[in-house]
Scaffold this motif. Structure first.
Motif, PDB file in Angstrom:
ATOM      1  N   ASP A   1       0.825  -1.216   0.000  1.00 31.12           N
ATOM      2  CA  ASP A   1       0.000   0.000   0.000  1.00 31.12           C
ATOM      3  C   ASP A   1       0.857   1.264   0.000  1.00 31.12           C
ATOM      4  O   ASP A   1       0.537   2.246  -0.664  1.00 31.12           O
ATOM      5  CB  ASP A   1      -1.000   0.001   1.156  1.00 31.12           C
ATOM      6  CG  ASP A   1      -0.356  -0.033   2.537  1.00 31.12           C
ATOM      7  OD1 ASP A   1       0.783  -0.535   2.674  1.00 31.12           O
ATOM      8  OD2 ASP A   1      -1.004   0.427   3.494  1.00 31.12           O
TER       9      ASP A   1
ATOM     10  N   GLU B   1       2.386   1.631  -3.516  1.00 28.94           N
ATOM     11  CA  GLU B   1       1.378   2.139  -4.448  1.00 28.94           C
ATOM     12  C   GLU B   1       1.133   3.626  -4.224  1.00 28.94           C
ATOM     13  O   GLU B   1       0.953   4.385  -5.177  1.00 28.94           O
ATOM     14  CB  GLU B   1       0.076   1.355  -4.324  1.00 28.94           C
ATOM     15  CG  GLU B   1      -1.011   1.829  -5.278  1.00 28.94           C
ATOM     16  CD  GLU B   1      -0.554   1.948  -6.736  1.00 28.94           C
ATOM     17  OE1 GLU B   1      -0.939   2.933  -7.400  1.00 28.94           O
ATOM     18  OE2 GLU B   1       0.192   1.073  -7.215  1.00 28.94           O
ATOM     19  N   ARG B   2       1.135   4.072  -2.972  1.00 30.83           N
ATOM     20  CA  ARG B   2       0.952   5.492  -2.665  1.00 30.83           C
ATOM     21  C   ARG B   2       2.089   6.318  -3.280  1.00 30.83           C
ATOM     22  O   ARG B   2       1.860   7.373  -3.883  1.00 30.83           O
ATOM     23  CB  ARG B   2       0.879   5.708  -1.156  1.00 30.83           C
ATOM     24  CG  ARG B   2       0.847   7.158  -0.723  1.00 30.83           C
ATOM     25  CD  ARG B   2      -0.419   7.853  -1.212  1.00 30.83           C
ATOM     26  NE  ARG B   2      -0.319   9.274  -1.109  1.00 30.83           N
ATOM     27  CZ  ARG B   2      -0.857  10.019  -0.165  1.00 30.83           C
ATOM     28  NH1 ARG B   2      -1.577   9.458   0.757  1.00 30.83           N
ATOM     29  NH2 ARG B   2      -0.703  11.306  -0.160  1.00 30.83           N
TER      30      ARG B   2
ATOM     31  N   ARG C   1       3.958   5.476  -5.831  1.00 25.65           N
ATOM     32  CA  ARG C   1       3.799   5.446  -7.292  1.00 25.65           C
ATOM     33  C   ARG C   1       2.704   6.410  -7.744  1.00 25.65           C
ATOM     34  O   ARG C   1       2.848   7.113  -8.740  1.00 25.65           O
ATOM     35  CB  ARG C   1       3.492   4.028  -7.749  1.00 25.65           C
ATOM     36  CG  ARG C   1       4.700   3.124  -7.698  1.00 25.65           C
ATOM     37  CD  ARG C   1       4.373   1.726  -8.135  1.00 25.65           C
ATOM     38  NE  ARG C   1       5.580   0.926  -8.188  1.00 25.65           N
ATOM     39  CZ  ARG C   1       5.609  -0.386  -8.091  1.00 25.65           C
ATOM     40  NH1 ARG C   1       4.486  -1.069  -7.948  1.00 25.65           N
ATOM     41  NH2 ARG C   1       6.748  -1.036  -8.143  1.00 25.65           N
ATOM     42  N   SER C   2       1.624   6.436  -6.991  1.00 22.01           N
ATOM     43  CA  SER C   2       0.523   7.344  -7.299  1.00 22.01           C
ATOM     44  C   SER C   2       0.990   8.801  -7.208  1.00 22.01           C
ATOM     45  O   SER C   2       0.678   9.618  -8.076  1.00 22.01           O
ATOM     46  CB  SER C   2      -0.642   7.084  -6.341  1.00 22.01           C
ATOM     47  OG  SER C   2      -1.646   8.039  -6.521  1.00 22.01           O
ATOM     48  N   ASP C   3       1.737   9.106  -6.152  1.00 20.89           N
ATOM     49  CA  ASP C   3       2.265  10.461  -5.993  1.00 20.89           C
ATOM     50  C   ASP C   3       3.167  10.827  -7.165  1.00 20.89           C
ATOM     51  O   ASP C   3       3.111  11.944  -7.685  1.00 20.89           O
ATOM     52  CB  ASP C   3       3.034  10.597  -4.679  1.00 20.89           C
ATOM     53  CG  ASP C   3       2.129  10.581  -3.461  1.00 20.89           C
ATOM     54  OD1 ASP C   3       0.885  10.580  -3.626  1.00 20.89           O
ATOM     55  OD2 ASP C   3       2.669  10.565  -2.336  1.00 20.89           O
TER      56      ASP C   3
ATOM     57  N   ARG D   1       2.988   9.659 -10.208  1.00 25.89           N
ATOM     58  CA  ARG D   1       2.156   9.885 -11.403  1.00 25.89           C
ATOM     59  C   ARG D   1       1.496  11.254 -11.344  1.00 25.89           C
ATOM     60  O   ARG D   1       1.349  11.932 -12.363  1.00 25.89           O
ATOM     61  CB  ARG D   1       1.103   8.785 -11.530  1.00 25.89           C
ATOM     62  CG  ARG D   1       1.660   7.447 -12.003  1.00 25.89           C
ATOM     63  CD  ARG D   1       0.561   6.455 -12.332  1.00 25.89           C
ATOM     64  NE  ARG D   1      -0.246   6.074 -11.188  1.00 25.89           N
ATOM     65  CZ  ARG D   1       0.023   5.050 -10.371  1.00 25.89           C
ATOM     66  NH1 ARG D   1       1.079   4.286 -10.573  1.00 25.89           N
ATOM     67  NH2 ARG D   1      -0.782   4.770  -9.362  1.00 25.89           N
ATOM     68  N   GLN D   2       1.077  11.697 -10.145  1.00 27.72           N
ATOM     69  CA  GLN D   2       0.418  12.992 -10.007  1.00 27.72           C
ATOM     70  C   GLN D   2       1.402  14.148 -10.103  1.00 27.72           C
ATOM     71  O   GLN D   2       1.147  15.135 -10.779  1.00 27.72           O
ATOM     72  CB  GLN D   2      -0.322  13.062  -8.670  1.00 27.72           C
ATOM     73  CG  GLN D   2      -1.545  12.190  -8.604  1.00 27.72           C
ATOM     74  CD  GLN D   2      -2.213  12.270  -7.241  1.00 27.72           C
ATOM     75  OE1 GLN D   2      -1.957  13.176  -6.457  1.00 27.72           O
ATOM     76  NE2 GLN D   2      -3.077  11.307  -6.960  1.00 27.72           N
TER      77      GLN D   2
ATOM     78  N   THR E   1      -4.637   9.861   5.440  1.00 32.11           N
ATOM     79  CA  THR E   1      -3.810  10.214   4.298  1.00 32.11           C
ATOM     80  C   THR E   1      -3.565  11.721   4.289  1.00 32.11           C
ATOM     81  O   THR E   1      -4.525  12.499   4.283  1.00 32.11           O
ATOM     82  CB  THR E   1      -4.501   9.798   2.992  1.00 32.11           C
ATOM     83  OG1 THR E   1      -4.779   8.407   3.052  1.00 32.11           O
ATOM     84  CG2 THR E   1      -3.626  10.105   1.792  1.00 32.11           C
TER      85      THR E   1
END
Length: 124
Positions: A6, A9-10, A12-14, A16-17, A120
């Motif tokens: 988790d 993934e957080r 990776r998400s950051d 991408r953003q 979060t």
């Protein structure tokens, strides 16, 4: 060091953003440079002070605590030594005196998974 799925993934998400051009955690004045440890230390102290924590210490205390939690969770000393970048396992063995074999079950999970229960934080 291993990251729970988790948290990975957080991050990776950051990425991408934010789409950093250099480092995800970069120097304030130059995104091509890594975040300076002094800046990270200042952020740690500010967060500690805002949280009302009065114990002395810095980011190294987090590293030390994480290694101790890994030992409590049953991770072998050699792996922890490698993850911390210690040249000699004897350096890592200093953490043994802090590990509690009677640690509660929650502390025996992967230590960074304990963070998943926290709210979060917003991206800046």
């Amino acid at each position: 060091m291993p990251l729970p799925a988790d948290l990975l993934e957080r991050l990776r998400s950051d990425c991408r953003q934010v789409r950093p051009r250099g480092w995800l955690f970069s120097a304030a004045t130059d995104a091509a440079q890594a975040l300076h440890t002094e800046q990270a230390q200042r952020w740690y102290w500010q967060a500690r002070d805002r949280a009302g924590i009065t114990k002395a210490g810095g980011i190294h205390s987090l590293r030390h605590g994480y290694a101790t939690h890994l030992l409590e969770a049953g991770v072998d000393l050699h792996s922890i030594s490698q993850w911390l970048g210690h040249r000699h396992v004897n350096t890592t063995a200093r953490y043994l005196h802090l590990a509690r074999p009677d640690a509660p079950d929650g502390a025996r999970r992967t230590p960074l998974q304990l963070l998943s229960g926290l709210p979060t934080p917003p991206l800046h």
